[in-house]
Design an enzyme around this catalytic site. Structure first.
Site, PDB file in Angstrom:
ATOM      1  N   ASP A 337       0.755  -1.250  -0.206  1.00  0.00           N
ATOM      2  CA  ASP A 337       0.046  -0.080  -0.005  1.00  0.00           C
ATOM      3  C   ASP A 337       0.934   1.386  -0.163  1.00  0.00           C
ATOM      4  O   ASP A 337       0.772   2.215  -0.891  1.00  0.00           O
ATOM      5  CB  ASP A 337      -1.036   0.000   1.072  1.00  0.00           C
ATOM      6  N   ARG A 341       5.212   4.069   6.162  1.00  0.00           N
ATOM      7  CA  ARG A 341       4.304   4.026   7.687  1.00  0.00           C
ATOM      8  C   ARG A 341       4.413   2.944   8.161  1.00  0.00           C
ATOM      9  O   ARG A 341       5.230   1.850   7.689  1.00  0.00           O
ATOM     10  CB  ARG A 341       3.144   4.815   7.675  1.00  0.00           C
ATOM     11  N   ASP A 342       4.050   2.522   9.405  1.00  0.00           N
ATOM     12  CA  ASP A 342       4.129   1.054  10.300  1.00  0.00           C
ATOM     13  C   ASP A 342       3.026   0.127   9.501  1.00  0.00           C
ATOM     14  O   ASP A 342       2.459  -0.502  10.304  1.00  0.00           O
ATOM     15  CB  ASP A 342       3.971   1.511  11.588  1.00  0.00           C
ATOM     16  N   GLU A 343       3.375   0.091   8.152  1.00  0.00           N
ATOM     17  CA  GLU A 343       2.034  -0.828   7.349  1.00  0.00           C
ATOM     18  C   GLU A 343       3.016  -1.302   6.394  1.00  0.00           C
ATOM     19  O   GLU A 343       3.443  -2.555   6.486  1.00  0.00           O
ATOM     20  CB  GLU A 343       1.154   0.212   6.760  1.00  0.00           C
ATOM     21  N   ASP A 350      -5.650  -2.728  -2.961  1.00  0.00           N
ATOM     22  CA  ASP A 350      -4.813  -1.691  -3.580  1.00  0.00           C
ATOM     23  C   ASP A 350      -4.230  -2.349  -4.715  1.00  0.00           C
ATOM     24  O   ASP A 350      -4.234  -1.677  -6.079  1.00  0.00           O
ATOM     25  CB  ASP A 350      -3.666  -1.180  -2.623  1.00  0.00           C
ATOM     26  N   TRP A 402     -11.125  -6.471  -2.001  1.00  0.00           N
ATOM     27  CA  TRP A 402      -9.772  -6.694  -1.602  1.00  0.00           C
ATOM     28  C   TRP A 402      -9.520  -8.168  -1.904  1.00  0.00           C
ATOM     29  O   TRP A 402      -8.635  -8.658  -2.677  1.00  0.00           O
ATOM     30  CB  TRP A 402      -9.741  -6.576  -0.060  1.00  0.00           C
ATOM     31  N   GLU A 603      -2.484   8.809  -0.950  1.00  0.00           N
ATOM     32  CA  GLU A 603      -3.500   7.955  -0.345  1.00  0.00           C
ATOM     33  C   GLU A 603      -4.925   8.776  -0.427  1.00  0.00           C
ATOM     34  O   GLU A 603      -5.885   8.404  -0.524  1.00  0.00           O
ATOM     35  CB  GLU A 603      -3.116   7.793   1.097  1.00  0.00           C
ATOM     36  N   HIS A 624       0.925   6.188  -2.293  1.00  0.00           N
ATOM     37  CA  HIS A 624       0.051   5.197  -2.023  1.00  0.00           C
ATOM     38  C   HIS A 624      -0.486   5.099  -3.647  1.00  0.00           C
ATOM     39  O   HIS A 624      -1.360   6.005  -4.123  1.00  0.00           O
ATOM     40  CB  HIS A 624      -1.160   5.399  -1.359  1.00  0.00           C
TER      41      HIS A 624
END
Ligand code: BGC
Length: 718
Positions: A337, A341-343, A350, A402, A603, A624
């Site tokens: 994505d 960041r913490d992802e 996506d 998704w 995003e 994103h």
């Protein structure tokens, strides 16, 4: 493959410090060929006699590690000496970094406890035909490396003064051999370099380096320093309103680098992690910074660029650039994505909405073949597909749009590249997903119940919600139909009996029409037309156009509606409105972010608002790619390069450009499996001039005129 090697690990606990494994050996005979076969639990960097064994980084990449782990084979013949030393440093990587960062789960705790390990064989073939294998076992040594800390979100700490004094025998680790597979995906490489553009001293007194482009990778620094001097760096994507450093949107990811210098001139970059950034902040830096001391090394999967998009409007060209950079920045072994960041997870939705654009922009066949196999491997017993693949959120339920990635992506990869094998490989998984919906719904032939992301980030979201106002059941059912329809087509391509699904499809369409006689939002209209569910698609498209105008000629869609909105408008007689949305510069629009200085896709439509404020620190990535899906409208409608379902891989093509005079000219090209297709139009004094080249037989439509042409280059006027 028969493995002689044993899995090895450090024999005692060293916390966050990265272990380095070492083997010394001598060769006295003449070597014809030497290979290193290698993989790791974690990510590794291997040096033979002080030289990196390959240009690949962050290997063995990211797979559904419990079931599949890639190994690599590198030719090391040229690096061999008579006395040799192989050193392999292993970081946590995706294998055991605490992912995701924003919540604690049992599975995360399980992964964090995994050991770091290596499995390697040095295979030597001598000129006298003798062969020898030096394989990891308890005779290998290990020690603490100078990388004192390395994690994906928090960054890296390297002490260049650290000397490993204690070398101990490695411990043999009991770990699976069954999971080992040869490298399947495109390897991750250092693909590009971006030079530092500006040194900024901010109002807050910070010193920043601006690379002028948001990238994914890491910074390389070159400086002359004294032993013990410290470099400490933070990463950020944007500056705040006042022009100061900002990275609150990285959430819990520290994205920090610390480097303790040795004496003298030196060059350093982190080895076992990566960041998404445009700016770095020098928190500590021992010398006067100069631009030539900094480089951004751009890291992504080795995908080849196949598409080009250009036009007369510089802002649109910047948008195109942002789309390509967004893809590069997020195609790092897994389609993520976002990279900062913490992802940084393989969010299926996506990936699904962007896959078509992605497959025109770059050759992503191999990239997706690998990821799709991970998807199948991580598919749950009941057929559900996790929200992210590899499934690092196993507690999370599947969402429509998704999970449908399981069906949509193989189909698109088949269409773009024409290789039926992807359908053969994925068919069972595709079918399981559709069957899952059938078993999970609370109403036959609709998809009701369950937890969904809806039209994620739709602009018509009620205050305080991330989900647009389109009904979740509506979206879920529309995708149920869409995926079932694709499954039927895919099954037919590979000779499967799909009659049961044809019946199912008819029933879903019937139930959908009955349950949803009206469409309430832009996205609902869009899905009803694009998925051919509306009884009267023309009227629905007309209603959509009217609604967009009533909404102030603005897009109100999120992740689900946005990728198709312009397609629907162009296809059903509202091409002018499609261009109006595409070329709009005020919020909300694709060009708004360009006007606000974006160098990748955001995003949120208003990641940085008109007044310079941020949307929120909480969910505000500036890299994103999802909304970059608009590129497929540019290829297919604006430039008119149409991929035909009965001619996968562009073995035949239809070209139907749809120009608009708000642009003077536009050009797109795709290097397909059958050669390069190019379509270009230009407004000139005496009409529109079209230049089209096709490597295959093509149906060309210019205005109302349709003709069939042989491979070649053509010029038309309208
Ligand atoms: C991710 C998205 C993703 C979404 C799911 C976010 O946190 O960044 O891009 O699809 O969650 O709703």
């Amino acid at each position: 493959m028969e493995w002689k090697a044993k899995w090895i690990t450090n024999s005692n606990e060293i916390g966050d410090v990265c272990p380095v494994f070492r083997k010394d050996w001598a060769v006295s005979e003449r070597v014809a060929k030497a290979e290193l076969v290698i993989t790791a639990l974690g990510v590794y960097e291997a040096f033979l006699n002080g030289q990196r064994v390959s240009q690949d980084v962050l290997m063995p990449g990211w797979t559904a590690y419990d079931k599949r782990l890639q190994y690599q084979i590198y030719d090391i013949t040229e690096l061999l000496h008579s006395e040799n030393r192989l050193e392999i440093t292993v970081g946590k990587g995706w294998f055991s970094s605490p992912m995701p960062g924003w919540m604690d789960t049992a599975d995360k705790a399980r992964r964090e406890k995994r050991p770091r390990g290596v499995l390697a064989e040095i295979r030597l073939s001598f000129e006298n035909d003798r062969e020898e294998v030096i394989a990891t076992d308890a005779s290998w040594l290990w020690g603490e490396s100078r990388i004192r800390f390395s994690e994906l979100y928090d960054g890296e700490f390297c002490d260049a003064c650290f000397v490993t004094e204690k070398w101990e025998q490695a411990a043999v680790l009991d770990w699976s051999y069954e999971i080992l597979i040869p490298q399947e995906g495109e390897p991750i490489c250092e693909m590009e370099c971006v030079s530092a553009k500006e040194i900024i001293r901010t109002p807050a007194g910070e010193v920043l380096i601006d690379f002028g482009q948001e990238v994914t990778g890491y910074v390389e620094i070159s400086l002359a320093a004294k032993a013990g001097d410290m470099v400490s760096i933070l990463h950020g994507e944007v500056l705040d309103k006042a022009g100061n450093f900002y990275n609150e949107n990285y959430r819990s990811a520290k994205a920090a680098l610390t480097y303790i210098c040795r004496d003298g001139q030196q060059r350093w970059h982190p080895e076992l992690t990566f960041f998404g950034f445009r700016y770095i902040k020098l928190e500590e830096y021992p010398v006067e910074p100069a631009l030539d001391q900094f480089k951004a090394i751009v890291v992504y999967s080795r995908i080849r660029k196949t598409g080009t998009l250009k036009c007369s409007n510089p802002k649109v060209n910047q948008l195109f650039s942002n789309i390509f950079w967004g893809q590069k920045g997020n195609y790092l072994d897994v389609p993520t994505d976002c990279p900062q960041r913490d992802e940084r997870l393989g969010w299926t939705g996506d990936a699904q909405v962007f896959v078509k654009a992605a497959s025109y922009n770059y050759d992503v066949e191999r990239f997706f073949r690998k990821w799709m196999r991970d998807m199948a491997a991580d598919q749950r017993e009941n057929g559900a597909i996790g929200q992210v693949i590899p499934d690092y959120l196993p507690e999370g339920g599947p969402s429509s749009a998704w999970g449908d990635a399981a069906v949509i992506i193989p189909w698109q990869i088949y269409l773009t590249y024409g290789n039926r094998k992807v359908l053969k490989d994925q068919f069972a998984s595709m079918k399981k997903w559709v069957d899952y919906i059938t078993s999970a719904t609370t109403t036959p032939y609709l998809w009701t119940g369950g937890e969904h992301f809806g039209d994620w980030l739709g602009l018509d979201a009620p205050i305080g919600s991330y989900k647009g106002s389109s009904r979740e059941d509506f979206i879920a059912t529309a995708y149920y139909a869409y995926s079932t329809g694709i499954l039927i087509k895919a099954g037919k391509v590979i000779g499967q009996d799909v009659s049961e699904y044809e019946k199912l499809y008819r029933n879903i369409v019937k139930a959908f029409r009955k349950a949803y006689p009206e469409y309430k939002t832009q996205t609902e209209h869009i899905l009803a037309v694009h998925f051919r569910l509306a009884e009267d698609p023309q009227k629905t498209a007309d209603d959509l156009a009217e609604r967009i105008l009533a909404d102030g000629c603005q897009i109100r869609t999120g992740f689900v509606g946005t990728p198709y909105i312009l397609h629907v408008l162009s296809e059903f007689g509202h091409n002018d409105l499609a261009y109006a949305l595409f070329l709009r510069e005020e919020y909300p629009s694709w060009l708004f972010s360009v006007r606000q200085g974006a160098t990748t896709i955001w995003e949120h439509w208003d990641g940085i608002m008109e007044n310079g404020d941020f949307w929120s620190p909480d969910m505000n990535s500036f890299n994103h790619y999802a909304y970059g899906a608009v590129a497929d409208w540019v290829y297919e409608k604006a430039a008119g390069i149409c991929l035909l379902e009965d001619a996968p891989g562009f073995s035949r093509v239809r070209i139907h450009p749809m120009p608009d005079k708000r642009l003077d000219w536009l050009e797109a090209s795709i290097e397909t499996r059958n050669g390069k297709i190019r379509s270009c139009w230009k407004y000139e004094d005496h009409g529109i001039r079209y230049e089209i080249s096709v490597p295959v037989e093509a149906e060309i439509q210019i205005g109302q005129k349709v003709m069939i042409v042989k491979p070649g280059e053509y010029i038309f006027w309208d």
